[in-house]
Design a protein around this motif. Sequence first.
Motif, PDB file in Angstrom:
ATOM      1  N   PHE A 240       0.664  -1.159  -0.547  1.00  0.00           N
ATOM      2  CA  PHE A 240      -0.416  -0.052  -0.031  1.00  0.00           C
ATOM      3  C   PHE A 240       0.708   1.155  -0.209  1.00  0.00           C
ATOM      4  CE2 PHE A 240      -3.480  -2.209   2.838  1.00  0.00           C
ATOM      5  CZ  PHE A 240      -3.899  -2.977   1.756  1.00  0.00           C
TER       6      PHE A 240
ATOM      7  N   GLN B  56      -3.569  -1.459   8.507  1.00  0.00           N
ATOM      8  CA  GLN B  56      -2.767  -2.353   8.506  1.00  0.00           C
ATOM      9  C   GLN B  56      -2.140  -4.266   9.034  1.00  0.00           C
ATOM     10  OE1 GLN B  56       0.708  -2.291   9.570  1.00  0.00           O
ATOM     11  NE2 GLN B  56       1.316  -2.685   7.281  1.00  0.00           N
TER      12      GLN B  56
ATOM     13  N   SER C 185       3.138  -0.858   3.757  1.00  0.00           N
ATOM     14  CA  SER C 185       2.594   0.241   3.845  1.00  0.00           C
ATOM     15  C   SER C 185       3.713   1.115   3.416  1.00  0.00           C
ATOM     16  CB  SER C 185       1.978   0.522   4.312  1.00  0.00           C
ATOM     17  OG  SER C 185       0.714  -0.665   4.371  1.00  0.00           O
TER      18      SER C 185
ATOM     19  N   TYR D 219       3.771   5.197   3.565  1.00  0.00           N
ATOM     20  CA  TYR D 219       2.640   6.176   4.261  1.00  0.00           C
ATOM     21  C   TYR D 219       3.630   7.339   4.258  1.00  0.00           C
ATOM     22  CZ  TYR D 219      -0.714   8.378   6.627  1.00  0.00           C
ATOM     23  OH  TYR D 219      -1.913   9.464   7.395  1.00  0.00           O
TER      24      TYR D 219
END
Lengths: 288, 355
Positions: free
Chosen positions: B156, B181, B188, B190
């Motif tokens: 992600f 998550q 991920s 971010y």
Amino acid sequence: MADSTARSHLDRPDILAHVIIWIGIAITAFPIWVAFVASTVSNQSIAQAPMPLLPGSLGWQVYSDVLGVGGNNRTVGTPVALMMWNSFVMAMIIAVGKIVISLMSAYAIVFFRVPFRNVLFWMIFVTLMLPVEVRIIPTLKVVTDLGMLNTMAGLTIPLIASATATLLFRQFFLTIPDELVEAAKMDNAGPVKFFFDVVIPLSTTTIAALFVILFIYGWNQYLWPLLITTDQSMTTIVIGITKMIDTSGGPTDWNRVMATAILTLLPPVMVVVLLQKWFVKGLVETEK
Amino acid sequence: MADVSLTNVRKVYAGNVEAVKGVSFDIPDGGFCVLVGPSGCGKSTLLRMVAGLEAITSGECRIGARVVNEVEPADRDIAMVFQNYALYPHMSVYENMAYGLRNRGTPKDEIDRRVKEAAGILAIESFLDRKPRALSGGQRQRVAMGRAIVRKPQVFLFDEPLSNLDAKLRVQMRVEIKKLQRALGVTSIYVTHDQVEAMTLSDKLVVMSNGRVEQMGVPNEVYRKPASKFVATFIGSPPMNIAKGVVRGPGAVAVGDVVLPVSDMAADLKPGDAIEVGLRPEDLIVRGDGSLTMQVDFIEELGATQLFHGTLGGAHLVIQAASGLVPSESKTLNLAIDPAKVHLFDVGTGARRGR
Ligand SMILES: Nc1ncnc2c1ncn2[C@@H]1O[C@H](COP(=O)(O)OP(=O)(O)OP(=O)(O)O)[C@@H](O)[C@H]1O
Ligand SMILES: [Mg+2]
């Protein structure tokens, strides 16, 4: 709607505004009414000093004559139905063609890093200064050399290329956020898919508005069809009307001319009415 | 699932703008990496290179076993959540989530199952037929998340996904993203410039500045042992106090006439060397028998805590302490400090001068 609420706040009577609106409508509609009345009475009544202002009884006769036969035997004999069909096909091809070509060229200019992109854009932009009337002689030469006189292709193709529509679509496409393009990339939508699944649906209201304008533009074409169609079977309605008027000094069947004029008005009016509904719906849906 | 690793990744934009200047890090499978830094430091650029939306000028980006430098975004098996959500305005919520799957030829019933499942997780089942326009910002944010999770990607990517939400909703969504998550276990990355978001979400925090990584590590470690003055002042709110000081000897620095004990001090520092001293607002403890005396200028009341603005040894300082410890009319405070919590930074480079 916003207007009427604003007005009611002012607490002033609506009557004055309505009177003005109705006067405006009367002024605009009066000639059309006269044309309609003239299409339903005999030629003698039209020629008399105070022309009647109420419809006569010849209406059905005149309209079926023009639709089936056309003008009188001294002028043209092309049936109005055929000429309207020609005009309709021409206007449709021009409007759809312009929209398709402009959508694609604007798409290429906005979303792709084509070499010389700016040069291409300016070339399209510059053609704004070259409307059909300005380039009519060379265009006619080309069309003649290609053997496209008296063909629908010859009638429409030179009118299709459109800088205005390309510019309009370009401006609209520029408002589509980059992130939407990137999201589509992530969603495995290639350029063609993105075009059909995202760009075109987002453009529907622009397309509808343009279609109205371009259909009327095509329908009203005069100079180009005049040069390119010598064959009676290819005559368009706008030309047909003028041919019905006997310029050699003989009597003109004004009731037939007026009936043809009224018929000529109908398709553009229908396009406006039908598409107006559609794009209002589009606007409402996007606002939802 | 996959790990992500960047090796010496650089990005030079047209016009010789070097936005990312050689960044390397690894994120283990299932890890949550937050890139944080001030505006313009190259976080988004770095994320977009992982996404494949920006070409990598040099270096290598690997997802799982695959080097993806030349792989199209759609083929990288990643999903991205954008700051402005980037939902297709003319498609319903359902279609928005299904679009990526449809384009990949997923069977209809499978799409339906996955969309319903994602909608269930995100509590957006009741809006599936609505257009994005008819949703609030928070609901759109959920749909954008839904579009990412239906794909069941390996990674992600989030680019400031919460910055368009109001403060309260941001806190709520932050918690939800973290939970989600954890539950899905998807690696991920971010991006944010909000250091609170960065601290709370990450298990690996990467602090960037000016196209470079300043420090990376577990958030608590970055907070406790900032590698530079930049990191020290960027992470933490209110920010760390920095005061000019002078080395007095091994384990002692002076700020003005106040001498502070230091346990973490580089061996090559000699008495008389100029140094910058960093003190976190909450590390100076208010105690009646404290040996340091601070002159208080004014007090900010935050409810649970109070901020004392004042001077210590001539340097300006902000101290944070629980409310009610000190009468509000006090002009001086007695403070104590743990020598392990005094940070030293080089005056020139800003680098940490610890052992
Ligand atoms: N297309 C581009 N061409 C040239 N320079 C660019 C381009 N995109 C970004 N930059 C530059 O690269 C640097 C990093 O930009 P980036 O968008 O990665 O910053 P950021 O850390 O995400 O900042 P923010 O927090 O404001 O989003 C900036 O100095 C920016 O001006
Ligand atoms: Mg950014």
